[in-house]
Design a protein around this motif. Structure first.
Motif, short mmCIF file in Angstrom:
data_model
loop_
_atom_site.label_atom_id
_atom_site.label_comp_id
_atom_site.label_asym_id
_atom_site.label_seq_id
_atom_site.Cartn_x
_atom_site.Cartn_y
_atom_site.Cartn_z
N MET A 1 -14.58 -5.91 -2.88
CA MET A 1 -13.67 -4.87 -3.28
C MET A 1 -12.29 -5.50 -3.43
O MET A 1 -11.90 -6.34 -2.64
CB MET A 1 -13.65 -3.76 -2.24
N SER A 2 -11.58 -5.06 -4.43
CA SER A 2 -10.22 -5.54 -4.66
C SER A 2 -9.24 -4.40 -4.46
O SER A 2 -9.54 -3.25 -4.74
CB SER A 2 -10.07 -6.05 -6.10
N ALA A 3 -8.09 -4.75 -3.99
CA ALA A 3 -7.02 -3.76 -3.82
C ALA A 3 -6.11 -3.81 -5.04
O ALA A 3 -5.88 -4.88 -5.60
CB ALA A 3 -6.23 -4.05 -2.57
N ILE A 4 -5.65 -2.65 -5.46
CA ILE A 4 -4.67 -2.59 -6.55
C ILE A 4 -3.51 -1.73 -6.09
O ILE A 4 -3.66 -0.88 -5.21
CB ILE A 4 -5.27 -2.03 -7.86
N THR A 5 -2.38 -1.97 -6.68
CA THR A 5 -1.20 -1.15 -6.42
C THR A 5 -0.89 -0.42 -7.72
O THR A 5 -0.80 -1.03 -8.78
CB THR A 5 0.00 -2.01 -6.01
N LEU A 6 -0.76 0.86 -7.64
CA LEU A 6 -0.50 1.69 -8.81
C LEU A 6 0.83 2.38 -8.61
O LEU A 6 1.04 3.07 -7.61
CB LEU A 6 -1.61 2.73 -8.97
N ARG A 7 1.73 2.18 -9.54
CA ARG A 7 3.02 2.86 -9.49
C ARG A 7 2.99 4.01 -10.48
O ARG A 7 2.76 3.80 -11.66
CB ARG A 7 4.15 1.89 -9.82
N ILE A 8 3.19 5.19 -9.97
CA ILE A 8 3.15 6.39 -10.81
C ILE A 8 4.58 6.79 -11.12
O ILE A 8 5.37 7.06 -10.20
CB ILE A 8 2.42 7.53 -10.08
N PRO A 9 4.92 6.86 -12.41
CA PRO A 9 6.28 7.29 -12.77
C PRO A 9 6.54 8.71 -12.26
O PRO A 9 5.64 9.55 -12.23
CB PRO A 9 6.27 7.26 -14.31
N ASP A 10 7.76 8.96 -11.86
CA ASP A 10 8.13 10.28 -11.34
C ASP A 10 7.75 11.40 -12.30
O ASP A 10 7.31 12.47 -11.88
CB ASP A 10 9.62 10.35 -11.05
N ALA A 11 7.88 11.13 -13.59
CA ALA A 11 7.58 12.16 -14.60
C ALA A 11 6.10 12.54 -14.60
O ALA A 11 5.74 13.64 -15.01
CB ALA A 11 7.99 11.66 -15.98
N MET A 12 5.22 11.66 -14.14
CA MET A 12 3.79 11.93 -14.13
C MET A 12 3.30 12.47 -12.79
O MET A 12 2.17 12.94 -12.69
CB MET A 12 3.01 10.66 -14.45
N ASP A 13 4.10 12.39 -11.76
CA ASP A 13 3.64 12.70 -10.41
C ASP A 13 3.09 14.12 -10.29
O ASP A 13 1.98 14.31 -9.82
CB ASP A 13 4.79 12.48 -9.41
N LYS A 14 3.85 15.13 -10.70
CA LYS A 14 3.40 16.51 -10.55
C LYS A 14 2.15 16.78 -11.37
O LYS A 14 1.18 17.37 -10.85
CB LYS A 14 4.50 17.49 -10.95
N ALA A 15 2.10 16.31 -12.60
CA ALA A 15 0.92 16.54 -13.44
C ALA A 15 -0.32 15.87 -12.84
O ALA A 15 -1.41 16.45 -12.85
CB ALA A 15 1.17 16.02 -14.85
N LEU A 16 -0.15 14.68 -12.32
CA LEU A 16 -1.27 13.96 -11.71
C LEU A 16 -1.75 14.68 -10.45
O LEU A 16 -2.94 14.87 -10.24
CB LEU A 16 -0.87 12.52 -11.39
#
Length: 61
Positions: A1-16
Motif C-alpha cells: 500500500m502506498s500513501a498519498i497526500t491530497l490537497r483539496i482547494p478551499d473552493a472544492m471543500d464544501k462540494a466534496l
C-alpha cells in the motif's frame, strides 16, 4: 500500500464534503473515487489494443 497526500482547494471543500455525505468517511469516498479513476485510465490505455483472444476463459474486455 502506498500513501498519498491530497490537497483539496478551499473552493472544492464544501462540494466534496457534500458529495461524500453518504460515505462512511471523506477518506473512504476519496479512495473509492481514486480507484474508479484509475480503472477508467487503465481501460483507456487498453482500449486501443487489439481484442484479446481469451480462448474461452470466460473473461472479456
Amino acid at each position: 500500500m502506498s500513501a498519498i497526500t491530497l490537497r483539496i482547494p478551499d473552493a472544492m471543500d464544501k462540494a466534496l464534503r457534500d458529495a461524500a455525505a453518504s460515505a462512511p468517511s471523506l477518506n473512504d469516498y476519496i479512495v473509492k473515487a481514486l480507484r474508479r479513476q484509475m480503472t477508467i485510465d487503465a481501460a483507456r490505455q487498453l482500449a486501443p489494443i487489439e481484442p484479446l483472444d481469451l480462448g474461452g476463459e470466460g473473461d472479456a474486455l
